[in-house]
Motif scaffolding. Structure first.
Motif, PDB file in Angstrom:
ATOM      1  N   CYS A 172       1.884  -7.626  -3.895  1.00  0.00           N
ATOM      2  CA  CYS A 172       0.684  -6.905  -4.315  1.00  0.00           C
ATOM      3  C   CYS A 172      -0.596  -7.608  -3.891  1.00  0.00           C
ATOM      4  O   CYS A 172      -1.292  -7.158  -2.985  1.00  0.00           O
ATOM      5  CB  CYS A 172       0.714  -6.712  -5.830  1.00  0.00           C
ATOM      6  N   VAL A 173      -0.927  -8.702  -4.525  1.00  0.00           N
ATOM      7  CA  VAL A 173      -2.250  -9.307  -4.396  1.00  0.00           C
ATOM      8  C   VAL A 173      -2.519  -9.857  -2.996  1.00  0.00           C
ATOM      9  O   VAL A 173      -3.657  -9.814  -2.531  1.00  0.00           O
ATOM     10  CB  VAL A 173      -2.448 -10.398  -5.473  1.00  0.00           C
ATOM     11  N   ASP A 174      -1.498 -10.361  -2.299  1.00  0.00           N
ATOM     12  CA  ASP A 174      -1.699 -10.887  -0.951  1.00  0.00           C
ATOM     13  C   ASP A 174      -2.074  -9.807   0.054  1.00  0.00           C
ATOM     14  O   ASP A 174      -2.560 -10.110   1.133  1.00  0.00           O
ATOM     15  CB  ASP A 174      -0.446 -11.616  -0.455  1.00  0.00           C
ATOM     16  N   HIS A 175      -1.856  -8.539  -0.277  1.00  0.00           N
ATOM     17  CA  HIS A 175      -2.098  -7.442   0.666  1.00  0.00           C
ATOM     18  C   HIS A 175      -3.292  -6.568   0.294  1.00  0.00           C
ATOM     19  O   HIS A 175      -3.542  -5.568   0.954  1.00  0.00           O
ATOM     20  CB  HIS A 175      -0.853  -6.556   0.753  1.00  0.00           C
ATOM     21  N   VAL A 176      -4.006  -6.932  -0.744  1.00  0.00           N
ATOM     22  CA  VAL A 176      -5.109  -6.104  -1.231  1.00  0.00           C
ATOM     23  C   VAL A 176      -6.386  -6.938  -1.261  1.00  0.00           C
ATOM     24  O   VAL A 176      -6.376  -8.078  -1.713  1.00  0.00           O
ATOM     25  CB  VAL A 176      -4.800  -5.577  -2.662  1.00  0.00           C
ATOM     26  N   VAL A 177      -7.473  -6.366  -0.768  1.00  0.00           N
ATOM     27  CA  VAL A 177      -8.775  -6.999  -0.902  1.00  0.00           C
ATOM     28  C   VAL A 177      -9.365  -6.538  -2.235  1.00  0.00           C
ATOM     29  O   VAL A 177      -9.569  -5.346  -2.446  1.00  0.00           O
ATOM     30  CB  VAL A 177      -9.720  -6.603   0.262  1.00  0.00           C
ATOM     31  N   VAL A 178      -9.592  -7.485  -3.123  1.00  0.00           N
ATOM     32  CA  VAL A 178     -10.069  -7.166  -4.468  1.00  0.00           C
ATOM     33  C   VAL A 178     -11.591  -7.220  -4.483  1.00  0.00           C
ATOM     34  O   VAL A 178     -12.188  -8.193  -4.021  1.00  0.00           O
ATOM     35  CB  VAL A 178      -9.477  -8.157  -5.497  1.00  0.00           C
ATOM     36  N   PHE A 179     -12.213  -6.176  -5.005  1.00  0.00           N
ATOM     37  CA  PHE A 179     -13.666  -6.060  -5.016  1.00  0.00           C
ATOM     38  C   PHE A 179     -14.305  -6.397  -6.353  1.00  0.00           C
ATOM     39  O   PHE A 179     -15.481  -6.174  -6.528  1.00  0.00           O
ATOM     40  CB  PHE A 179     -14.080  -4.645  -4.604  1.00  0.00           C
ATOM     41  N   GLY A 180     -13.549  -6.886  -7.278  1.00  0.00           N
ATOM     42  CA  GLY A 180     -14.112  -7.262  -8.575  1.00  0.00           C
ATOM     43  C   GLY A 180     -13.051  -7.218  -9.650  1.00  0.00           C
ATOM     44  O   GLY A 180     -11.894  -6.857  -9.419  1.00  0.00           O
ATOM     45  N   GLU A 181     -13.448  -7.590 -10.849  1.00  0.00           N
ATOM     46  CA  GLU A 181     -12.506  -7.653 -11.960  1.00  0.00           C
ATOM     47  C   GLU A 181     -11.935  -6.283 -12.296  1.00  0.00           C
ATOM     48  O   GLU A 181     -10.739  -6.146 -12.543  1.00  0.00           O
ATOM     49  CB  GLU A 181     -13.209  -8.232 -13.181  1.00  0.00           C
ATOM     50  N   ARG A 182     -12.773  -5.269 -12.296  1.00  0.00           N
ATOM     51  CA  ARG A 182     -12.303  -3.915 -12.620  1.00  0.00           C
ATOM     52  C   ARG A 182     -11.274  -3.434 -11.596  1.00  0.00           C
ATOM     53  O   ARG A 182     -10.261  -2.838 -11.956  1.00  0.00           O
ATOM     54  CB  ARG A 182     -13.498  -2.979 -12.675  1.00  0.00           C
ATOM     55  N   HIS A 183     -11.526  -3.709 -10.330  1.00  0.00           N
ATOM     56  CA  HIS A 183     -10.586  -3.319  -9.283  1.00  0.00           C
ATOM     57  C   HIS A 183      -9.276  -4.097  -9.416  1.00  0.00           C
ATOM     58  O   HIS A 183      -8.189  -3.533  -9.272  1.00  0.00           O
ATOM     59  CB  HIS A 183     -11.218  -3.544  -7.903  1.00  0.00           C
ATOM     60  N   LEU A 184      -9.363  -5.404  -9.681  1.00  0.00           N
ATOM     61  CA  LEU A 184      -8.159  -6.212  -9.870  1.00  0.00           C
ATOM     62  C   LEU A 184      -7.344  -5.702 -11.048  1.00  0.00           C
ATOM     63  O   LEU A 184      -6.118  -5.601 -10.970  1.00  0.00           O
ATOM     64  CB  LEU A 184      -8.524  -7.683 -10.087  1.00  0.00           C
ATOM     65  N   ARG A 185      -8.019  -5.348 -12.127  1.00  0.00           N
ATOM     66  CA  ARG A 185      -7.331  -4.807 -13.305  1.00  0.00           C
ATOM     67  C   ARG A 185      -6.582  -3.523 -12.937  1.00  0.00           C
ATOM     68  O   ARG A 185      -5.423  -3.330 -13.307  1.00  0.00           O
ATOM     69  CB  ARG A 185      -8.349  -4.533 -14.406  1.00  0.00           C
TER      70      ARG A 185
END
Length: 102
Positions: A38-51
């Motif tokens: 999951c996380v290694d393949h996604v660019v996270v744009f903030g806490e809300r997006h990560l959640r």
């Protein structure tokens, strides 16, 4: 501050029991799966997006993801459909897919 945020999405710290080092392996396996799948393949744009990403992955992991230990079936058992075409449903923006018969 971080611990309060983590608890708000339902994650709590639970120290392993005394004389039970095997418990740590399960936690490390889950953390590794979250990173690799999951996380290694996604660019996270903030806490809300990560959640949102982590909650989507949690639903995929708990409801859809096939496991070798259960004869390639998901945690929620599905009936076998032998006729019809396939429909591919994207999960996490196409990072994973669920395949169903139509």
């Amino acid at each position: 501050m971080f611990i309060r945020r983590v608890r708000s999405i339902g994650i709590r710290d639970r120290p392993t029991s005394a004389r039970s080092p095997w418990q740590n392996a399960y936690a490390e396996r889950l953390i590794g799966s979250i990173r690799r799948e999951c996380v290694d393949h996604v660019v996270v744009f903030g806490e809300r997006h990560l959640r949102h990403v982590l909650l989507s992955y949690m639903n995929y992991y708990n409801e859809t993801r096939a496991r070798l230990s259960s004869d390639k079936d998901g945690p929620l058992s599905r009936t076998v459909q032998r006729a019809g075409g396939f429909l591919r449903l994207p999960i996490l923006g196409g990072l994973h897919h669920e395949y169903i018969r139509i």
